[in-house]
Design a protein around this motif. Structure first.
Motif, PDB file in Angstrom:
ATOM      1  N   VAL A   1     -18.885-107.892 -22.744  1.00 47.46           N
ATOM      2  CA  VAL A   1     -18.063-106.720 -22.435  1.00 47.46           C
ATOM      3  C   VAL A   1     -16.600-107.155 -22.427  1.00 47.46           C
ATOM      4  CG1 VAL A   1     -17.501-104.969 -20.725  1.00 47.46           C
ATOM      5  CG2 VAL A   1     -19.863-105.659 -21.065  1.00 47.46           C
ATOM      6  N   ASN A   2     -15.799-106.486 -23.242  1.00 46.35           N
ATOM      7  CA  ASN A   2     -14.363-106.764 -23.271  1.00 46.35           C
ATOM      8  C   ASN A   2     -13.699-105.919 -22.200  1.00 46.35           C
ATOM      9  OD1 ASN A   2     -13.312-107.315 -26.730  1.00 46.35           O
ATOM     10  ND2 ASN A   2     -15.225-107.893 -25.768  1.00 46.35           N
ATOM     11  N   ILE A   3     -12.897-106.552 -21.353  1.00 43.36           N
ATOM     12  CA  ILE A   3     -12.103-105.799 -20.378  1.00 43.36           C
ATOM     13  C   ILE A   3     -10.657-106.242 -20.572  1.00 43.36           C
ATOM     14  CG2 ILE A   3     -11.749-105.222 -17.949  1.00 43.36           C
ATOM     15  CD1 ILE A   3     -14.680-105.836 -17.450  1.00 43.36           C
TER      16      ILE A   3
ATOM     17  N   ASP B   1     -14.684-102.219 -23.483  1.00 43.96           N
ATOM     18  CA  ASP B   1     -15.270-102.094 -24.823  1.00 43.96           C
ATOM     19  C   ASP B   1     -16.603-102.820 -24.809  1.00 43.96           C
ATOM     20  OD1 ASP B   1     -15.883-102.087 -27.549  1.00 43.96           O
ATOM     21  OD2 ASP B   1     -13.797-102.381 -28.154  1.00 43.96           O
ATOM     22  N   MET B   2     -17.667-102.111 -25.148  1.00 42.79           N
ATOM     23  CA  MET B   2     -18.991-102.731 -25.081  1.00 42.79           C
ATOM     24  C   MET B   2     -19.814-102.446 -26.335  1.00 42.79           C
ATOM     25  SD  MET B   2     -20.969-100.244 -22.408  1.00 42.79           S
ATOM     26  CE  MET B   2     -19.724 -99.976 -21.169  1.00 42.79           C
ATOM     27  N   GLY B   3     -20.736-103.362 -26.593  1.00 41.86           N
ATOM     28  CA  GLY B   3     -21.661-103.177 -27.697  1.00 41.86           C
ATOM     29  C   GLY B   3     -23.065-103.330 -27.167  1.00 41.86           C
ATOM     30  N   ILE B   4     -23.962-102.465 -27.660  1.00 39.09           N
ATOM     31  CA  ILE B   4     -25.364-102.550 -27.260  1.00 39.09           C
ATOM     32  C   ILE B   4     -26.183-102.737 -28.510  1.00 39.09           C
ATOM     33  CG2 ILE B   4     -27.316-101.328 -26.201  1.00 39.09           C
ATOM     34  CD1 ILE B   4     -23.747-100.276 -25.507  1.00 39.09           C
ATOM     35  N   GLU B   5     -27.054-103.755 -28.455  1.00 37.62           N
ATOM     36  CA  GLU B   5     -27.848-104.072 -29.627  1.00 37.62           C
ATOM     37  C   GLU B   5     -29.313-103.801 -29.330  1.00 37.62           C
ATOM     38  OE1 GLU B   5     -30.441-107.358 -30.891  1.00 37.62           O
ATOM     39  OE2 GLU B   5     -28.620-108.255 -30.073  1.00 37.62           O
ATOM     40  N   VAL B   6     -29.973-103.044 -30.195  1.00 40.88           N
ATOM     41  CA  VAL B   6     -31.418-102.831 -30.092  1.00 40.88           C
ATOM     42  C   VAL B   6     -32.007-103.279 -31.431  1.00 40.88           C
ATOM     43  CG1 VAL B   6     -33.265-101.111 -29.866  1.00 40.88           C
ATOM     44  CG2 VAL B   6     -31.214-100.930 -28.435  1.00 40.88           C
ATOM     45  N   GLU B   7     -32.666-104.432 -31.379  1.00 40.61           N
ATOM     46  CA  GLU B   7     -33.213-105.055 -32.608  1.00 40.61           C
ATOM     47  C   GLU B   7     -32.165-105.152 -33.715  1.00 40.61           C
ATOM     48  OE1 GLU B   7     -37.219-103.682 -33.650  1.00 40.61           O
ATOM     49  OE2 GLU B   7     -37.404-103.049 -31.563  1.00 40.61           O
ATOM     50  N   GLY B   8     -30.954-105.425 -33.311  1.00 38.33           N
ATOM     51  CA  GLY B   8     -29.895-105.649 -34.304  1.00 38.33           C
ATOM     52  C   GLY B   8     -29.077-104.416 -34.624  1.00 38.33           C
ATOM     53  N   TYR B   9     -29.578-103.235 -34.236  1.00 37.69           N
ATOM     54  CA  TYR B   9     -28.836-101.996 -34.498  1.00 37.69           C
ATOM     55  C   TYR B   9     -27.878-101.761 -33.330  1.00 37.69           C
ATOM     56  CZ  TYR B   9     -32.317-101.769 -38.062  1.00 37.69           C
ATOM     57  OH  TYR B   9     -33.108-102.096 -39.130  1.00 37.69           O
ATOM     58  N   ILE B  10     -26.622-101.535 -33.645  1.00 38.68           N
ATOM     59  CA  ILE B  10     -25.568-101.643 -32.638  1.00 38.68           C
ATOM     60  C   ILE B  10     -24.861-100.317 -32.363  1.00 38.68           C
ATOM     61  CG2 ILE B  10     -23.335-102.745 -32.147  1.00 38.68           C
ATOM     62  CD1 ILE B  10     -24.313-105.034 -34.066  1.00 38.68           C
ATOM     63  N   GLY B  11     -24.694-100.044 -31.077  1.00 41.00           N
ATOM     64  CA  GLY B  11     -23.806 -98.972 -30.641  1.00 41.00           C
ATOM     65  C   GLY B  11     -22.563 -99.636 -30.065  1.00 41.00           C
ATOM     66  N   ASP B  12     -21.402 -99.194 -30.497  1.00 38.95           N
ATOM     67  CA  ASP B  12     -20.136 -99.820 -30.114  1.00 38.95           C
ATOM     68  C   ASP B  12     -19.277 -98.716 -29.494  1.00 38.95           C
ATOM     69  OD1 ASP B  12     -17.847-101.400 -30.030  1.00 38.95           O
ATOM     70  OD2 ASP B  12     -17.613-101.559 -32.202  1.00 38.95           O
ATOM     71  N   LEU B  13     -18.881 -98.875 -28.240  1.00 40.94           N
ATOM     72  CA  LEU B  13     -18.087 -97.819 -27.599  1.00 40.94           C
ATOM     73  C   LEU B  13     -17.045 -98.412 -26.666  1.00 40.94           C
ATOM     74  CD1 LEU B  13     -19.844 -96.085 -24.606  1.00 40.94           C
ATOM     75  CD2 LEU B  13     -20.877 -98.033 -25.755  1.00 40.94           C
TER      76      LEU B  13
ATOM     77  N   SER C   1       5.123-106.493 -28.321  1.00 45.44           N
ATOM     78  CA  SER C   1       6.243-106.351 -27.389  1.00 45.44           C
ATOM     79  C   SER C   1       5.753-105.902 -26.005  1.00 45.44           C
ATOM     80  CB  SER C   1       7.287-105.393 -27.954  1.00 45.44           C
ATOM     81  OG  SER C   1       6.673-104.186 -28.349  1.00 45.44           O
ATOM     82  N   ASN C   2       4.499-106.233 -25.724  1.00 44.71           N
ATOM     83  CA  ASN C   2       3.901-105.970 -24.396  1.00 44.71           C
ATOM     84  C   ASN C   2       3.830-104.493 -24.011  1.00 44.71           C
ATOM     85  OD1 ASN C   2       3.342-108.705 -23.822  1.00 44.71           O
ATOM     86  ND2 ASN C   2       5.494-109.010 -23.273  1.00 44.71           N
ATOM     87  N   LYS C   3       3.732-103.630 -25.047  1.00 45.86           N
ATOM     88  CA  LYS C   3       3.538-102.208 -24.740  1.00 45.86           C
ATOM     89  C   LYS C   3       2.117-102.002 -24.216  1.00 45.86           C
ATOM     90  CE  LYS C   3       4.885-100.688 -28.829  1.00 45.86           C
ATOM     91  NZ  LYS C   3       5.681-100.213 -29.973  1.00 45.86           N
ATOM     92  N   LYS C   4       1.986-101.075 -23.282  1.00 45.33           N
ATOM     93  CA  LYS C   4       0.651-100.793 -22.736  1.00 45.33           C
ATOM     94  C   LYS C   4      -0.174 -99.971 -23.735  1.00 45.33           C
ATOM     95  CE  LYS C   4       1.753-101.010 -17.862  1.00 45.33           C
ATOM     96  NZ  LYS C   4       1.550-100.358 -16.566  1.00 45.33           N
ATOM     97  N   ILE C   5      -1.477-100.209 -23.724  1.00 45.36           N
ATOM     98  CA  ILE C   5      -2.369 -99.607 -24.734  1.00 45.36           C
ATOM     99  C   ILE C   5      -3.567 -98.942 -24.063  1.00 45.36           C
ATOM    100  CG2 ILE C   5      -3.862-100.132 -26.709  1.00 45.36           C
ATOM    101  CD1 ILE C   5      -2.177-102.662 -27.142  1.00 45.36           C
ATOM    102  N   ALA C   6      -3.954 -97.779 -24.610  1.00 51.47           N
ATOM    103  CA  ALA C   6      -5.231 -97.147 -24.235  1.00 51.47           C
ATOM    104  C   ALA C   6      -6.112 -97.090 -25.484  1.00 51.47           C
ATOM    105  CB  ALA C   6      -5.004 -95.735 -23.699  1.00 51.47           C
ATOM    106  N   GLN C   7      -7.421 -97.077 -25.296  1.00 49.72           N
ATOM    107  CA  GLN C   7      -8.361 -97.096 -26.430  1.00 49.72           C
ATOM    108  C   GLN C   7      -9.534 -96.171 -26.136  1.00 49.72           C
ATOM    109  OE1 GLN C   7     -10.750-100.554 -26.352  1.00 49.72           O
ATOM    110  NE2 GLN C   7     -11.551-100.390 -28.442  1.00 49.72           N
ATOM    111  N   ALA C   8     -10.070 -95.575 -27.201  1.00 42.69           N
ATOM    112  CA  ALA C   8     -11.328 -94.824 -27.083  1.00 42.69           C
ATOM    113  C   ALA C   8     -12.142 -95.110 -28.333  1.00 42.69           C
ATOM    114  CB  ALA C   8     -11.058 -93.328 -26.951  1.00 42.69           C
TER     115      ALA C   8
END
Ligand code: MN
Ligand code: MN
Length: 295
Positions: free
Chosen positions: A55-57, A85-97, A273-280
């Motif tokens: 899990v990326n934090i 940011d997380m990835g879930i793997e089920v038998e190699g098939y990945i959900g990335d959110l 330049s150290n700007k703050k970032i949001a992600q979805a």
């Protein structure tokens, strides 16, 4: 897409949605981010998936690839932009959110959600990735904000994160068209104005490349874990400490493995330049009726 494969993607996505709910429930100022990462990864495993990557934090100006250390001390502070940011793997098939937690209302988060929704709305077989970029960028521009121009979405394949296709968060002239059955992740990163990321000198995440002869027993063990247990997908230093290798042993072994090109590092990425970032981010199966599996 075969029904059996579709079901695995849907399961990975469902687990992701549940993990997101948990993360947003427990995230609050004062929470140690190791505790947060641990809770998410535990839920993924308990639900019958596997973390497809640690899990990326990544907080504030850090964009991606930070995962807590085994002895992590950082806690969430009020007003910080905490990208999970997380990835879930089920038998190699990945959900990335991915999503962004902040103890306060933040316009960058709203913009990230709008950009993602706008990108999802135009998905259909035949749409070009250039058009996708335009749709993602539009609401951000309208709000007077910017995107990180050198981070992109991507396609996914079995046990593969970046299947070779990049989906930009800005309009470009790429004529590459999406096809029915493609699995793609859209992930706009939003800042106050257009920005860029660069690599820092910090690395907590690594990934298997190939077998190579190495001298240290701990290096041989890590190589085997990275190939067989983590299936060639990214892994964290702290996971290796949990396997019973000392932190110093892990550092020496990783250095040796990196030197012989057996593994590769994924350094933490930071806005220049150290700007703050949001992600979805969501993962979507392309079709006449696109399926957002991680919703
Ligand atoms: Mn992701
Ligand atoms: Mn992604």
């Amino acid at each position: 897409m075969e029904r059996k494969i579709m079901e695995k993607y849907l399961k990975a996505g469902r687990i992701g949605a549940r993990a997101r709910e948990l993360a947003l429930k427990i995230a609050k100022p004062g929470l140690n981010i190791l505790e947060l990462a641990q809770a998410v990864e535990d839920l993924i495993i308990k639900s019958g998936g596997r973390p497809a990557f640690p899990v990326n934090i990544s907080i504030n100006e850090l964009a991606a690839h930070y995962t807590p250390k085994a002895d992590e001390t950082r806690v969430i502070k009020p007003g910080e932009l905490v990208k999970i940011d997380m990835g879930i793997e089920v038998e190699g098939y990945i959900g990335d959110l991915a999503f962004t937690y902040c103890s306060e209302k933040n316009p960058l988060i709203d913009a990230a959600n709008k950009a993602l929704a706008s990108g999802i709305r135009v998905i259909r077989p035949g749409v070009t990735v250039g058009e996708m970029g335009r749709a993602i960028e539009k609401p951000v521009k309208d709000l007077g904000l910017g995107v990180i121009v050198n981070l992109t979405g991507h396609n996914l394949d079995r046990y593969i994160f970046h299947g070779g296709l990049s989906i930009p968060n800005v309009a470009n002239d790429s004529g590459h068209a999406l096809q029915d059955g493609d699995v793609i992740a859209l992930e706009p990163f939003i800042s106050e104005s257009n920005g860029r990321v660069e690599e820092t000198g910090v690395t907590e995440i690594y990934q298997y490349i190939q077998d190579r002869p190495v001298r240290l027993a701990s290096a041989r063990k890590i190589l085997q874990l990275s190939r067989d247990k983590y299936h060639g997908l990214p892994f964290a230093r702290r996971w290796l400490v949990k396997e019973g290798i000392t932190p110093l042993g892990v550092s020496l072994a990783l250095k040796q493995l990196e030197a012989v090109n057996a593994i590769k590092p994924h350094p933490v990425l930071k806005e220049i330049s150290n700007k703050k970032i949001a992600q979805a981010e969501h993962t979507i199966i392309v079709g006449e009726k696109p399926i957002v599996i991680t919703e």
